[in-house]
Design a protein around this motif. Structure first.
Motif, PDB file in Angstrom:
ATOM      1  N   ILE A 239      -2.717  46.595  -9.883  1.00 32.14           N
ATOM      2  CA  ILE A 239      -1.995  46.032 -11.020  1.00 32.14           C
ATOM      3  C   ILE A 239      -1.855  47.070 -12.121  1.00 32.14           C
ATOM      4  O   ILE A 239      -2.569  48.069 -12.154  1.00 32.14           O
ATOM      5  CB  ILE A 239      -2.718  44.784 -11.597  1.00 32.14           C
ATOM      6  CG1 ILE A 239      -4.107  45.157 -12.124  1.00 32.14           C
ATOM      7  CG2 ILE A 239      -2.799  43.680 -10.556  1.00 32.14           C
ATOM      8  CD1 ILE A 239      -4.791  44.058 -12.931  1.00 32.14           C
ATOM      9  N   GLY A 240      -0.924  46.798 -13.019  1.00 35.82           N
ATOM     10  CA  GLY A 240      -0.868  47.553 -14.259  1.00 35.82           C
ATOM     11  C   GLY A 240      -1.996  47.084 -15.163  1.00 35.82           C
ATOM     12  O   GLY A 240      -2.455  45.937 -15.087  1.00 35.82           O
ATOM     13  N   TRP A 241      -2.450  47.954 -16.048  1.00 34.39           N
ATOM     14  CA  TRP A 241      -3.692  47.681 -16.775  1.00 34.39           C
ATOM     15  C   TRP A 241      -3.576  46.513 -17.757  1.00 34.39           C
ATOM     16  O   TRP A 241      -4.600  46.011 -18.238  1.00 34.39           O
ATOM     17  CB  TRP A 241      -4.172  48.930 -17.497  1.00 34.39           C
ATOM     18  CG  TRP A 241      -3.281  49.405 -18.610  1.00 34.39           C
ATOM     19  CD1 TRP A 241      -2.136  50.130 -18.484  1.00 34.39           C
ATOM     20  CD2 TRP A 241      -3.467  49.196 -20.005  1.00 34.39           C
ATOM     21  NE1 TRP A 241      -1.582  50.390 -19.715  1.00 34.39           N
ATOM     22  CE2 TRP A 241      -2.382  49.825 -20.672  1.00 34.39           C
ATOM     23  CE3 TRP A 241      -4.427  48.554 -20.772  1.00 34.39           C
ATOM     24  CZ2 TRP A 241      -2.248  49.814 -22.058  1.00 34.39           C
ATOM     25  CZ3 TRP A 241      -4.290  48.548 -22.152  1.00 34.39           C
ATOM     26  CH2 TRP A 241      -3.217  49.172 -22.785  1.00 34.39           C
ATOM     27  N   THR A 242      -2.381  46.007 -18.022  1.00 35.53           N
ATOM     28  CA  THR A 242      -2.222  44.847 -18.909  1.00 35.53           C
ATOM     29  C   THR A 242      -1.962  43.555 -18.144  1.00 35.53           C
ATOM     30  O   THR A 242      -1.748  42.510 -18.764  1.00 35.53           O
ATOM     31  CB  THR A 242      -1.040  45.071 -19.868  1.00 35.53           C
ATOM     32  OG1 THR A 242       0.184  45.157 -19.116  1.00 35.53           O
ATOM     33  CG2 THR A 242      -1.232  46.332 -20.688  1.00 35.53           C
ATOM     34  N   GLN A 243      -2.021  43.586 -16.819  1.00 37.51           N
ATOM     35  CA  GLN A 243      -1.555  42.441 -16.022  1.00 37.51           C
ATOM     36  C   GLN A 243      -2.674  41.568 -15.463  1.00 37.51           C
ATOM     37  O   GLN A 243      -2.418  40.666 -14.662  1.00 37.51           O
ATOM     38  CB  GLN A 243      -0.674  42.953 -14.873  1.00 37.51           C
ATOM     39  CG  GLN A 243       0.614  43.598 -15.363  1.00 37.51           C
ATOM     40  CD  GLN A 243       1.408  44.241 -14.244  1.00 37.51           C
ATOM     41  OE1 GLN A 243       0.844  44.888 -13.356  1.00 37.51           O
ATOM     42  NE2 GLN A 243       2.718  44.070 -14.264  1.00 37.51           N
ATOM     43  N   ARG A 244      -3.869  41.791 -15.890  1.00 36.96           N
ATOM     44  CA  ARG A 244      -5.013  41.060 -15.345  1.00 36.96           C
ATOM     45  C   ARG A 244      -4.825  39.544 -15.428  1.00 36.96           C
ATOM     46  O   ARG A 244      -4.961  38.827 -14.418  1.00 36.96           O
ATOM     47  CB  ARG A 244      -6.269  41.469 -16.104  1.00 36.96           C
ATOM     48  CG  ARG A 244      -7.503  40.637 -15.786  1.00 36.96           C
ATOM     49  CD  ARG A 244      -8.693  41.068 -16.625  1.00 36.96           C
ATOM     50  NE  ARG A 244      -9.907  40.353 -16.301  1.00 36.96           N
ATOM     51  CZ  ARG A 244     -11.114  40.891 -16.269  1.00 36.96           C
ATOM     52  NH1 ARG A 244     -11.266  42.179 -16.549  1.00 36.96           N
ATOM     53  NH2 ARG A 244     -12.169  40.172 -15.973  1.00 36.96           N
ATOM     54  N   THR A 245      -4.522  39.018 -16.598  1.00 33.87           N
ATOM     55  CA  THR A 245      -4.489  37.568 -16.796  1.00 33.87           C
ATOM     56  C   THR A 245      -3.439  36.875 -15.933  1.00 33.87           C
ATOM     57  O   THR A 245      -3.770  35.904 -15.222  1.00 33.87           O
ATOM     58  CB  THR A 245      -4.270  37.234 -18.281  1.00 33.87           C
ATOM     59  OG1 THR A 245      -5.373  37.750 -19.033  1.00 33.87           O
ATOM     60  CG2 THR A 245      -4.172  35.729 -18.491  1.00 33.87           C
ATOM     61  N   PRO A 246      -2.170  37.303 -15.928  1.00 33.79           N
ATOM     62  CA  PRO A 246      -1.200  36.591 -15.093  1.00 33.79           C
ATOM     63  C   PRO A 246      -1.464  36.735 -13.600  1.00 33.79           C
ATOM     64  O   PRO A 246      -1.236  35.776 -12.832  1.00 33.79           O
ATOM     65  CB  PRO A 246       0.141  37.218 -15.486  1.00 33.79           C
ATOM     66  CG  PRO A 246      -0.195  38.539 -16.094  1.00 33.79           C
ATOM     67  CD  PRO A 246      -1.511  38.337 -16.763  1.00 33.79           C
ATOM     68  N   VAL A 247      -1.969  37.886 -13.161  1.00 38.61           N
ATOM     69  CA  VAL A 247      -2.216  38.063 -11.730  1.00 38.61           C
ATOM     70  C   VAL A 247      -3.418  37.228 -11.284  1.00 38.61           C
ATOM     71  O   VAL A 247      -3.370  36.577 -10.230  1.00 38.61           O
ATOM     72  CB  VAL A 247      -2.399  39.551 -11.392  1.00 38.61           C
ATOM     73  CG1 VAL A 247      -2.820  39.734  -9.931  1.00 38.61           C
ATOM     74  CG2 VAL A 247      -1.101  40.317 -11.650  1.00 38.61           C
ATOM     75  N   VAL A 248      -4.478  37.226 -12.057  1.00 42.32           N
ATOM     76  CA  VAL A 248      -5.628  36.376 -11.729  1.00 42.32           C
ATOM     77  C   VAL A 248      -5.191  34.914 -11.691  1.00 42.32           C
ATOM     78  O   VAL A 248      -5.626  34.138 -10.828  1.00 42.32           O
ATOM     79  CB  VAL A 248      -6.777  36.586 -12.740  1.00 42.32           C
ATOM     80  CG1 VAL A 248      -7.832  35.492 -12.599  1.00 42.32           C
ATOM     81  CG2 VAL A 248      -7.412  37.954 -12.530  1.00 42.32           C
ATOM     82  N   GLY A 249      -4.312  34.523 -12.607  1.00 43.92           N
ATOM     83  CA  GLY A 249      -3.802  33.157 -12.611  1.00 43.92           C
ATOM     84  C   GLY A 249      -3.098  32.808 -11.309  1.00 43.92           C
ATOM     85  O   GLY A 249      -3.255  31.691 -10.774  1.00 43.92           O
TER      86      GLY A 249
END
Length: 279
Positions: A239-249
């Motif tokens: 992932i890109g380093w700002t994409q944690r929250t939507p991808v985990v979702g």
């Protein structure tokens, strides 16, 4: 007057520094070695060696390309990644050190059969197969030219008999189930593309961006993974380093458990992993 290898290195270093190329000294040794047909690992020992006359003209062409921000790997034709050297062309994404985090995370658990979505040069799938002699895998890509590069790299690593490459849009032409699915999909948003390093303009755009918000690939890969994973199989995506929250979702919504984030060498969120318990 004969020219020695050290002169080529200095010439390249000066030109790259004037062009503002980061890591000019390292790249100068690589380009000069390529021009003089000297192994890179012998460069430091070869500064006083006399080089062929044509090495000068070759180096000048290499420098001209690099000053125009052609990636170093496109000039040399190879890129060191994880434990191996891979053929790289403008038809595939240039493998980056942060993607090695995906390899290291995948190797933390056992697997026999792996699927690599958007394989490009094949560097992810082939690194995994080279590290696990009992494993086999499938790599998919929409680009037939990328698949040709991946096949060449499979031969370089001696794993051709344990891998299959398919032209496929994610899962569209994939059959069967796997212990492990991995992917480094295009996750740069269209807006972010405007501010990227100029070297990226030489790489296949469809391997970098979805031309939208950078998340559309995950919306296809993550919900579709369950149909192709065995019980307790894993899905790992870069992932890109700002994409944690939507991808985990997306992992949570799709029924994955044991969801984890692995950081890269710079401490940035880089890999999301999850376990599929089965429908």
């Amino acid at each position: 007057m004969s020219q020695v290898f050290g002169d080529l290195v200095q010439q390249a270093k000066d030109a790259l520094e004037r062009a503002g190329i980061e890591g000019a000294a390292r790249e100068a040794r690589i380009l000069a070695a390529k021009a003089a047909d000297i192994p890179v690992d012998r460069a430091s020992l070869s500064f006083q060696e006399v080089v062929a006359r044509e090495a000068q003209s070759k180096l000048e062409a290499f420098i001209a390309s690099r000053v125009l921000r052609m990636p170093l790997s496109h000039i040399t034709g190879t890129r060191a990644f994880y434990a191996h050297e891979f053929t790289v062309t403008p038809d595939v994404l240039d493998p980056r050190p942060e993607t090695e985090t995906l390899i290291e995370t995948a190797l933390e658990s056992d697997f026999q059969h792996v699927l690599d979505l958007g394989t490009g040069s094949g560097c992810i799938l082939l690194s995994l197969l080279a590290a696990r002699s009992e494993a086999a895998g499938v790599g998919t890509d929409k680009s037939p030219r990328a698949l040709d590069v991946a096949l060449e790299n499979a031969a370089r690593l001696g794993v051709t008999d344990r891998c299959l490459f398919l032209r496929s849009d994610w899962y569209s032409d994939v059959e069967g189930q796997f212990d492990l699915i991995v992917s480094n999909p295009p996750y740069i948003s269209a807006q972010e593309m405007e501010n990227l390093q100029p070297e990226l303009t030489h790489e296949p755009r469809m391997a970098l961006t979805d031309e939208m918000d950078g998340l559309s690939a995950y919306r296809g890969i993550i919900p579709g993974a369950g149909a192709h994973l065995r019980p307790n199989g894993r899905l790992l995506v870069e992932i890109g380093w700002t994409q944690r929250t939507p991808v985990v979702g997306l992992y949570e919504q799709s029924g994955f458990t044991d969801i984890n984030i692995t950081s890269d060498m710079d401490g940035r969120d880089r890999v999301v992993s999850g376990v599929w318990q089965g429908a």
